[in-house]
Design an enzyme around this catalytic site. Structure first.
Site, PDB file in Angstrom:
ATOM      1  N   LYS A 187       0.864  -1.175   0.000  1.00  0.00           N
ATOM      2  CA  LYS A 187       0.000   0.000   0.000  1.00  0.00           C
ATOM      3  C   LYS A 187       0.902   1.226   0.000  1.00  0.00           C
ATOM      4  O   LYS A 187       1.406   1.635   1.037  1.00  0.00           O
ATOM      5  CB  LYS A 187      -0.912  -0.002   1.236  1.00  0.00           C
ATOM      6  CG  LYS A 187      -2.242   0.758   1.044  1.00  0.00           C
ATOM      7  CD  LYS A 187      -2.106   2.252   0.866  1.00  0.00           C
ATOM      8  CE  LYS A 187      -1.772   2.977   2.152  1.00  0.00           C
ATOM      9  NZ  LYS A 187      -1.725   4.481   1.917  1.00  0.00           N
ATOM     10  N   GLU A 263       9.996   1.492  10.667  1.00  0.00           N
ATOM     11  CA  GLU A 263      11.011   2.537  10.504  1.00  0.00           C
ATOM     12  C   GLU A 263      10.267   3.855  10.625  1.00  0.00           C
ATOM     13  O   GLU A 263       9.495   4.234   9.738  1.00  0.00           O
ATOM     14  CB  GLU A 263      11.716   2.392   9.161  1.00  0.00           C
ATOM     15  CG  GLU A 263      13.037   3.140   9.096  1.00  0.00           C
ATOM     16  CD  GLU A 263      12.864   4.586   8.702  1.00  0.00           C
ATOM     17  OE1 GLU A 263      12.939   5.448   9.610  1.00  0.00           O
ATOM     18  OE2 GLU A 263      12.650   4.865   7.522  1.00  0.00           O
ATOM     19  N   CYS A 297      13.384  11.035   7.112  1.00  0.00           N
ATOM     20  CA  CYS A 297      13.292  10.641   8.520  1.00  0.00           C
ATOM     21  C   CYS A 297      14.584  10.894   9.273  1.00  0.00           C
ATOM     22  O   CYS A 297      14.577  11.061  10.494  1.00  0.00           O
ATOM     23  CB  CYS A 297      12.892   9.174   8.629  1.00  0.00           C
ATOM     24  SG  CYS A 297      13.958   8.062   7.700  1.00  0.00           S
ATOM     25  N   GLU A 396       8.963  16.166  15.290  1.00  0.00           N
ATOM     26  CA  GLU A 396       9.436  16.027  13.916  1.00  0.00           C
ATOM     27  C   GLU A 396       8.652  16.962  13.006  1.00  0.00           C
ATOM     28  O   GLU A 396       7.424  16.884  12.941  1.00  0.00           O
ATOM     29  CB  GLU A 396       9.289  14.582  13.444  1.00  0.00           C
ATOM     30  CG  GLU A 396       9.884  14.333  12.071  1.00  0.00           C
ATOM     31  CD  GLU A 396       9.829  12.873  11.665  1.00  0.00           C
ATOM     32  OE1 GLU A 396      10.785  12.401  11.030  1.00  0.00           O
ATOM     33  OE2 GLU A 396       8.824  12.205  11.974  1.00  0.00           O
TER      34      GLU A 396
END
Length: 503
Positions: A187, A263, A297, A396
Site C-alpha cells: 500500500k 522505521e 526521517c 518532527e
C-alpha cells in the site's frame, strides 16, 4: 485495466493485483499532483478492503503455488532481473518519483541508479540461505541425535510506504522479502502511488516473477492501509512513516502475534565541535536538513554547535542557505524543491510560527517565495535562540527547518542529543577521533555518521532506537526480518524413547 491516457490527458492507472492492472471495487479515484505547480497529472483507484482481500488472496496463492517452488538460485535470478529492469528504466522511474513528491530529479535519479544494488545483494543472500548444524549430546552413547535449522519465509508480507522516497523505501522491504521467499502486498502513499504501479507493471512484463508475488493497492491509510494491517491472512507487517501510526500498527501486530518492522520518525542531532572543518560541517548540515527539502526521517533538524564557534557557524550557515536555488525539481540545476503537498506545507509553516511564539528567532527563511508557482514552496529556514525543550526541537517537522542550539562541552551535548523521544540518526563533526568515538558510544541512535551525513548502503543496517522504530532495514539484518527458523531433530540411535523423559 491497463495504464492509459484519459480523455483529459491524465495518466490513469489501475490496481496491480495478480500480475495485471484491474479496476478498483469502489470506482472512486485519487488525483496525483505535481507539487511544483499543483497540476493533476495522474489518477489511481481509491483502494478498499475488498481490493486488499483480492491482493492478499493472490499473494497467498502465489506463496503456496509457483513462487513456493523457487529455490534460492531461482529467486536470485529473478532479483537480478528486477535490478536489470530498474537500471533500464532509471530515467522514467526517477521522473515519476519527482512528479509525485517534488523531490529533486538529481536525487531521484541517484536513488534509481543505486536500487539495482539492493536486488543483486539480496539475490546473492537468497542463494546462500540455509540453516546450520547444531551438535547436541542427547543419546550420545547410542549414536546420538543430529539437529539442523532451516531458514524459511514467513508468508504474505503487508507493506505500507510513505511519500518521501517511495521506490527506495519499497525496495528496502521488497528485496529482502522476495529473497527470503515471501510474497508482497504493497500500500503506497496516496500522494505517491504511481511509481510503484509502473514498477510492478515493468516487473511483470520483463521478469520471471510469478503473478501474485508483488501486488500494489493504492488508497488512503484509514481504508486500504487499515484493511491490510488488520488482515488475518497477512503474516508480517512492514511500515515506514510516523511514530504515531507505527504505534497503532504495532498494537495490531501484537494482537495478531505477527512480526513487524517499523522505521519511524526522527529528530536527529547534528553536532559540530570547535575542531570541525567548518566548511565541511556547514555542507554536512545543509545536506542533513535542506537536501530533500527536509523531507527525510534522518533529517539533522537539531544542529548543536559549540559555543565558541556558534556565531561564526550561523553566519556561514545563513550565507549558504541564501545561495540555495529553489525551483522546478525536474530542472537538474534546482537545489531545493517544494514540500510534497499543501497540507504538509501548512504543517511546516505552523512549526516556524510556533518556534517564534516560543522565543526562537528566524535567522533566515521561513516564508513562501513569491516568484514560484503553486502552494508548496518554503524557504530554507534557520532558527536560532532555540532551547532543546521547545516544540521545534522536540517534534518532527519533516521540512527544511533547522534549529541551531549552542553547547558548552561533550557532557552537555550528549545529554541534549539524547533528550528526545527519538533515536534514529546523528551526525558528529570533529577532527578529534577520540572525541568522535566517545560520542558514538554514548549517543542513543541507530546510526551515527562522523564527518558525513545521510549516507546509506544496501549492506549497512538502517533503523532506530526508542520511538524511531523496531527492527532493521538493509544489510543481512533486514533479511532476517523476513525469515523464521525451524529446528529439525533426527534420532539416529535406534533406541525406543522413554515416554516420560525429555530428549
Amino acid at each position: 485495466m491497463s495504464q492509459h491516457h484519459g480523455a483529459d490527458g491524465d495518466d490513469e492507472y489501475g490496481l496491480f493485483v495478480d500480475g495485471a492492472f484491474r479496476s478498483g471495487t469502489s470506482g472512486d479515484r485519487i488525483d496525483v499532483t505535481f507539487p511544483y505547480d499543483g497540476s493533476v497529472w495522474a489518477t489511481v483507484p481509491r483502494g478498499t478492503a475488498a481490493d486488499v482481500d483480492q491482493a492478499v488472496a493472490a499473494a497467498r496463492d502465489a506463496f503456496e503455488g509457483e513462487w513456493g517452488t523457487f529455490g534460492g538460485s531461482e529467486r536470485r535470478r529473478v532479483l537480478d532481473q528486477i535490478a536489470d529492469v530498474i537500471e533500464a528504466h532509471t530515467d522514467e522511474l526517477a521522473e515519476l518519483e519527482t512528479r509525485q513528491n517534488g523531490k529533486l530529479i538529481r536525487e531521484m535519479r541517484g536513488q534509481m541508479e543505486s536500487l539495482g544494488e539492493w536486488y543483486r545483494y539480496y539475490g546473492g543472500l537468497a542463494e546462500d540461505l540455509g540453516g546450520r548444524s547444531i551438535p547436541v549430546e542427547n543419546k550420545a552413547e547410542t549414536g546420538g541425535m543430529t539437529v539442523h535449522t532451516r531458514e524459511e519465509p514467513l508468508g504474505v508480507v503487508g507493506a505500507i510506504t510513505p511519500w518521501n522516497s517511495p521506490l527506495m523505501l519499497t525496495t528496502w522491504k521488497l528485496a529482502p522479502a522476495l529473497a527470503a521467499g515471501n510474497t508482497f502486498v504493497h500500500k503506497p502513499s496516496e500522494e505517491t502511488p504511481v511509481s510503484a504501479l509502473r514498477f510492478a507493471e515493468l516487473v511483470a512484463e520483463r521478469t520471471d516473477l510469478p503473478d501474485g508475488v508483488y501486488n500494489v493497492v493504492p488508497g488512503y491509510g484509514p481504508e486500504a492501509g487499515e484493511a491490510l494491517v488488520d488482515h488475518d491472512d497477512v503474516d508480517k507487517l512492514a511500515f515506514t512513516g510516523s511514530s504515531t501510526v507505527g504505534r497503532e500498527i504495532a498494537k495490531v501486530a501484537g494482537e495478531q502475534l505477527i512480526p513487524v518492522t517499523l522505521e519511524l520518525g526522527g529528530k536527529s542531532p547534528n553536532i559540530v565541535f570547535e575542531s570541525a572543518n567548518l566548511e565541511n560541517a556547514v555542507n554536512g548540515v545543509i545536506k542533513g536538513i535542506f537536501a530533500a527539502t527536509g523531507q527525510t526521517c534522518v533529517a539533522g533538524s537539531r544542529v548543536f554547535v559549540h559555543e565558541t564557534i556558534h556565531d561564526e557557524f550561523v553566519d556561514a550557515f545563513t550565507d549558504r542557505a541564501s545561495e540555495i536555488s529553489l525551483g522546478n525539481p525536474l530542472d537538474p540545476d534546482t537545489q531545493m524543491g517544494p514540500i510534497a503537498f499543501p497540507e504538509q506545507w501548512e504543517t511546516v509553516a505552523s512549526y516556524v510560527d510556533r518556534g517564534a511564539e516560543e522565543g526562537a528567532t528566524v535567522a533566515f527563511g521561513g516564508d513562501r517565495p513569491n516568484d514560484l508557482p503553486g502552494e508548496c514552496f518554503i524557504e530554507p529556514t534557520i532558527l536560532v535562540d532555540v532551547d532543546n525543550d521547545m516544540t521545534v526541537a522536540q517534534e518532527e517537522i519533516f521540512g527544511p527547518v533547522a534549529s541551531v542550539i549552542p553547547f558548552a562541552d561533550e557532557a552537555e551535548v550528549i545529554d541534549l542529543a539524547n533528550d528526545t523521544d527519538y533515536g534514529l540518526a546523528a551526525g558528529v563533526w570533529t577532527e578529534d577521533m577520540r572525541q568522535a568515538n566517545r560520542l558514538v558510544e554514548r549517543i542513543e541512535a541507530g546510526m551515527v555518521w562522523v564527518n558525513e551525513y545521510r549516507a546509506v548502503s544496501h549492506k549497512v543496517p538502517f533503523g532506530g532506537y526508542k520511538d524511531s522504530g523496531l527492527g532493521r532495514e538493509n544489510g543481512r539484518e533486514a533479511l532476517e526480518e523476513y525469515l523464521q527458523t525451524k529446528s529439525v531433530w533426527y534420532d539416529q540411535s535406534g533406541e525406543v524413547s522413554d515416554p516420560f523423559s525429555l530428549g
